[in-house]
Design a protein around this motif. Structure first.
Motif, mmCIF file in Angstrom:
data_model
loop_
_atom_site.group_PDB
_atom_site.id
_atom_site.type_symbol
_atom_site.label_atom_id
_atom_site.label_comp_id
_atom_site.label_asym_id
_atom_site.label_seq_id
_atom_site.Cartn_x
_atom_site.Cartn_y
_atom_site.Cartn_z
ATOM 1 N N ASN A 168 -46.998 12.494 -27.647
ATOM 2 C CA ASN A 168 -46.601 12.204 -26.270
ATOM 3 C C ASN A 168 -47.469 12.980 -25.292
ATOM 4 O O ASN A 168 -48.183 13.925 -25.663
ATOM 5 C CB ASN A 168 -45.127 12.554 -26.059
ATOM 6 C CG ASN A 168 -44.217 11.773 -26.994
ATOM 7 O OD1 ASN A 168 -44.446 10.600 -27.236
ATOM 8 N ND2 ASN A 168 -43.189 12.428 -27.508
ATOM 9 N N LYS A 169 -47.379 12.552 -24.046
ATOM 10 C CA LYS A 169 -48.067 13.234 -22.956
ATOM 11 C C LYS A 169 -47.031 13.649 -21.915
ATOM 12 O O LYS A 169 -46.179 12.855 -21.517
ATOM 13 C CB LYS A 169 -49.117 12.327 -22.323
ATOM 14 C CG LYS A 169 -50.298 12.025 -23.243
ATOM 15 C CD LYS A 169 -51.353 11.200 -22.522
ATOM 16 C CE LYS A 169 -52.549 10.943 -23.431
ATOM 17 N NZ LYS A 169 -53.595 10.144 -22.730
ATOM 18 N N VAL A 170 -47.126 14.886 -21.493
ATOM 19 C CA VAL A 170 -46.179 15.450 -20.539
ATOM 20 C C VAL A 170 -46.957 15.892 -19.312
ATOM 21 O O VAL A 170 -48.038 16.507 -19.424
ATOM 22 C CB VAL A 170 -45.406 16.641 -21.142
ATOM 23 C CG1 VAL A 170 -44.398 17.197 -20.143
ATOM 24 C CG2 VAL A 170 -44.704 16.231 -22.430
ATOM 25 N N SER A 171 -46.403 15.592 -18.153
ATOM 26 C CA SER A 171 -47.074 15.985 -16.914
ATOM 27 C C SER A 171 -46.959 17.488 -16.701
ATOM 28 O O SER A 171 -46.007 18.139 -17.167
ATOM 29 C CB SER A 171 -46.469 15.237 -15.733
ATOM 30 O OG SER A 171 -45.122 15.652 -15.519
ATOM 31 N N LEU A 172 -47.917 18.009 -15.995
ATOM 32 C CA LEU A 172 -47.924 19.443 -15.713
ATOM 33 C C LEU A 172 -46.731 19.835 -14.845
ATOM 34 O O LEU A 172 -46.172 20.933 -14.995
ATOM 35 C CB LEU A 172 -49.240 19.815 -15.023
ATOM 36 C CG LEU A 172 -49.500 21.300 -14.808
ATOM 37 C CD1 LEU A 172 -49.467 22.058 -16.118
ATOM 38 C CD2 LEU A 172 -50.830 21.502 -14.106
ATOM 39 N N LEU A 173 -46.303 18.953 -13.952
ATOM 40 C CA LEU A 173 -45.149 19.238 -13.105
ATOM 41 C C LEU A 173 -43.875 19.348 -13.942
ATOM 42 O O LEU A 173 -43.036 20.238 -13.700
ATOM 43 C CB LEU A 173 -44.991 18.133 -12.052
ATOM 44 C CG LEU A 173 -43.821 18.291 -11.072
ATOM 45 C CD1 LEU A 173 -43.985 19.560 -10.258
ATOM 46 C CD2 LEU A 173 -43.718 17.073 -10.172
ATOM 47 N N THR A 174 -43.728 18.497 -14.940
ATOM 48 C CA THR A 174 -42.555 18.576 -15.818
ATOM 49 C C THR A 174 -42.533 19.875 -16.606
ATOM 50 O O THR A 174 -41.475 20.500 -16.775
ATOM 51 C CB THR A 174 -42.546 17.375 -16.774
ATOM 52 O OG1 THR A 174 -42.568 16.161 -16.025
ATOM 53 C CG2 THR A 174 -41.307 17.395 -17.651
ATOM 54 N N MET A 175 -43.682 20.312 -17.080
ATOM 55 C CA MET A 175 -43.744 21.576 -17.820
ATOM 56 C C MET A 175 -43.381 22.753 -16.923
ATOM 57 O O MET A 175 -42.633 23.661 -17.336
ATOM 58 C CB MET A 175 -45.144 21.762 -18.401
ATOM 59 C CG MET A 175 -45.532 20.735 -19.456
ATOM 60 S SD MET A 175 -47.160 21.048 -20.144
ATOM 61 C CE MET A 175 -46.926 22.653 -20.885
ATOM 62 N N LEU A 176 -43.884 22.751 -15.704
ATOM 63 C CA LEU A 176 -43.542 23.837 -14.782
ATOM 64 C C LEU A 176 -42.057 23.823 -14.445
ATOM 65 O O LEU A 176 -41.415 24.880 -14.349
ATOM 66 C CB LEU A 176 -44.379 23.721 -13.510
ATOM 67 C CG LEU A 176 -45.886 23.941 -13.687
ATOM 68 C CD1 LEU A 176 -46.602 23.718 -12.356
ATOM 69 C CD2 LEU A 176 -46.161 25.347 -14.204
ATOM 70 N N GLN A 177 -41.492 22.622 -14.258
ATOM 71 C CA GLN A 177 -40.061 22.524 -14.004
ATOM 72 C C GLN A 177 -39.248 23.027 -15.201
ATOM 73 O O GLN A 177 -38.218 23.683 -15.030
ATOM 74 C CB GLN A 177 -39.685 21.085 -13.674
ATOM 75 C CG GLN A 177 -40.193 20.602 -12.323
ATOM 76 C CD GLN A 177 -39.886 19.140 -12.088
ATOM 77 O OE1 GLN A 177 -39.444 18.427 -12.996
ATOM 78 N NE2 GLN A 177 -40.105 18.676 -10.859
ATOM 79 N N ALA A 178 -39.707 22.736 -16.412
ATOM 80 C CA ALA A 178 -39.006 23.204 -17.603
ATOM 81 C C ALA A 178 -39.036 24.717 -17.698
ATOM 82 O O ALA A 178 -38.013 25.367 -17.966
ATOM 83 C CB ALA A 178 -39.629 22.578 -18.851
ATOM 84 N N ILE A 179 -40.213 25.305 -17.466
ATOM 85 C CA ILE A 179 -40.326 26.770 -17.525
ATOM 86 C C ILE A 179 -39.451 27.417 -16.458
ATOM 87 O O ILE A 179 -38.750 28.405 -16.704
ATOM 88 C CB ILE A 179 -41.795 27.191 -17.368
ATOM 89 C CG1 ILE A 179 -42.622 26.680 -18.547
ATOM 90 C CG2 ILE A 179 -41.918 28.702 -17.245
ATOM 91 C CD1 ILE A 179 -44.114 26.909 -18.397
ATOM 92 N N LEU A 180 -39.479 26.844 -15.262
ATOM 93 C CA LEU A 180 -38.694 27.409 -14.168
ATOM 94 C C LEU A 180 -37.193 27.283 -14.441
ATOM 95 O O LEU A 180 -36.437 28.242 -14.215
ATOM 96 C CB LEU A 180 -39.050 26.706 -12.862
ATOM 97 C CG LEU A 180 -38.339 27.216 -11.606
ATOM 98 C CD1 LEU A 180 -38.705 28.668 -11.353
ATOM 99 C CD2 LEU A 180 -38.711 26.362 -10.397
ATOM 100 N N SER A 181 -36.753 26.136 -14.940
ATOM 101 C CA SER A 181 -35.327 25.947 -15.196
ATOM 102 C C SER A 181 -34.836 26.853 -16.311
ATOM 103 O O SER A 181 -33.746 27.435 -16.223
ATOM 104 C CB SER A 181 -35.056 24.486 -15.544
ATOM 105 O OG SER A 181 -35.744 24.112 -16.725
ATOM 106 N N VAL A 182 -35.622 26.993 -17.374
ATOM 107 C CA VAL A 182 -35.230 27.890 -18.472
ATOM 108 C C VAL A 182 -35.157 29.333 -17.986
ATOM 109 O O VAL A 182 -34.204 30.070 -18.282
ATOM 110 C CB VAL A 182 -36.215 27.753 -19.648
ATOM 111 C CG1 VAL A 182 -35.955 28.837 -20.692
ATOM 112 C CG2 VAL A 182 -36.085 26.385 -20.292
ATOM 113 N N GLY A 183 -36.160 29.767 -17.233
ATOM 114 C CA GLY A 183 -36.148 31.140 -16.732
ATOM 115 C C GLY A 183 -34.978 31.422 -15.801
ATOM 116 O O GLY A 183 -34.312 32.456 -15.917
ATOM 117 N N VAL A 184 -34.705 30.500 -14.885
ATOM 118 C CA VAL A 184 -33.621 30.714 -13.922
ATOM 119 C C VAL A 184 -32.267 30.723 -14.618
ATOM 120 O O VAL A 184 -31.420 31.592 -14.373
ATOM 121 C CB VAL A 184 -33.673 29.633 -12.822
ATOM 122 C CG1 VAL A 184 -32.428 29.695 -11.944
ATOM 123 C CG2 VAL A 184 -34.918 29.816 -11.972
#
Length: 452
Positions: A168-184
């Protein structure tokens, strides 16, 4: 005549102040900031008065909370003022002030949560300072892009940038949102667990082991919920975690037996209350006071100040001697030998009186010091003194030394002799002559002949 830029800016500002909408917005901003500061002072005074009535010392995080409370209250007041003024005016200034103040609140709130989770003693570590600066820079950059109108273009660029992950291919914005949501979500879970732990530790009626196990379980559950929520927020199907769960179970069963056993043993110890913080225990060849009980290991502090990190599995599978499980009183004994010519009744009485003069020795009616005559020894009469102490966590060697010194001083005053081992060798006449002839023969052989 050319005007300098400062004069031009001042003229433009005076022109803008002539607009009624701008004047009302500036007045609302100033009033909201002043009212927010006043409300913060009032709330701080009320909390300080309540702590003074309860004789509670000022907490180190109270000042940090006040630094968050003032911009937060001001932000709420500005939001209300923005809603009110939007019915009659054009609130362009509010649209700029609100994001700036919201970012300021977000930065201070993040630093406050980090300190509550990772620096409860009030000392900020290098990690917290570095993370705080990086987070503040990120937030202010996003706010600047939002105000300038560049944020939507950058978000669209990140969303169009695809990164291949497997098939699969994942957008860079989705990855940043995932990192931010997990951290928060993880940070919020750790913060809530820290608040629950503080509340639980204040329950004096609850056993310390039960408070510790509830704290550990609540943290584990909150972290698990935070991970599941953050993953579902970014659109990850949670059913794929079933494969990971099965692999983790196999790993625990094969390669992590000791680790899993220690974790399970930790919960068993906390639930059955066989150990508590402050108990003095002996496990294998280790003796010390329990100062910390974690889910995987327990820390014992010895009398010499050495900390022993002991896996909880040892505390469950081995024999544990707990001197303070049901009764904190501990019996100590010391032995002494006196001369056969000693008045035994006087010596026994002096032993008991010497122990009673030591502050740490229990003097109650039920467990008073008791001296006994134990045996007729080779060098004298063997006596034994038994006494009780109520604070085994303070060590045994010190009180034994104090009692022995008191016994020695008392015996010296009353001329009671403590004999040292003596041995006599007696030879009868036949044995003496044989030994003498053997020595003379050795002397003759060692002396050279005087004749040529």
């Amino acid at each position: 005549m050319n005007q300098n830029p400062l004069t031009t800016l001042w003229v433009d500002f005076q022109t803008d102040l002539g607009i009624p909408d701008l004047r009302w917005q500036i007045l609302a901003v100033v009033l909201c900031f002043a009212l927010g500061w006043l409300l913060t002072r009032v709330v701080g005074g009320v909390l300080a008065a309540r702590d003074a009535q309860k004789n509670i010392a000022a907490k180190p995080d109270a000042e940090q909370f006040a630094r968050v409370l003032w911009p937060l209250l001001t932000l709420v007041l500005l939001g209300v003022a923005n809603l009110v003024l939007a019915h009659w005016l054009s609130v362009d200034l509010m649209r700029v002030v609100l994001p700036l103040l919201a970012s300021f609140v977000l930065v201070r709130l993040a630093l406050y949560i980090l300190r509550r989770v990772f620096a409860r003693d009030g000392n900020d570590g290098s990690f917290i300072l570095l993370f705080g600066r990086a987070f503040a820079g990120l937030v202010w950059t996003i706010v600047a892009l939002h105000i300038t109108g560049l944020l939507p273009d950058i978000a669209e660029f990140l969303d169009s940038t695809l990164i291949p992950l497997g098939r699969n291919k994942v957008s860079l914005l989705t990855m940043l949102q995932a990192i931010l949501s997990v951290g928060v979500t993880l940070l919020l879970a750790l913060w809530i667990s820290a608040l629950l732990e503080e509340r639980l530790m204040k329950f004096g009626s609850m056993h310390s082991s039960m408070r510790a196990v509830l704290s550990r379980m609540s943290r584990a559950i909150l972290v698990l919920i935070a991970l599941l929520v953050s993953l579902s927020m970014v659109g990850i199907d949670l059913t794929v975690l079933s494969v990971f769960g099965g692999a983790l179970g196999v790993g625990l069963g094969l390669g992590l037996q000791k680790l899993a056993s220690s974790y399970v043993s930790g919960f068993v110890i906390l639930l059955e209350r066989s150990l508590s913080i402050g108990d003095t225990v002996t496990v294998d060849r280790f003796t010390g006071q329990v100062i910390q009980i974690n889910t995987r290991y327990t820390v014992l502090r010895g009398g010499d100040g050495t900390d022993t990190v002991m896996p909880n599995e040892m505390l469950v599978s081995n024999v544990v001697q707990n001197v303070s499980l049901t009764d904190r009183l501990l019996l100590l004994t010391t032995k002494v030998t006196v001369d056969y010519r000693t008045d035994i009744d006087l010596a026994l009485r002096l032993l008991e009186e010497a122990a009673l003069n030591i502050a740490r020795v229990r003097k109650g009616p039920d467990r008073t010091p008791k001296a006994n005559m134990t045996a007729f020894g080779a060098d004298g009469i063997d006596l034994q003194l038994g006494f009780w102490i109520a604070d085994p966590e303070n060590g045994r060697v010190g009180v034994l030394s104090d009692v022995n010194r008191a016994i020695w001083r008392s015996f010296q005053v009353h001329d009671i002799n403590v004999p040292f081992p003596q041995r006599e060798i007696r030879l009868i006449d036949e044995q003496y002559r044989a030994v003498k002839e053997h020595l003379n023969a050795d002397a003759r052989r060692s002396t050279p002949d005087s004749a040529p």
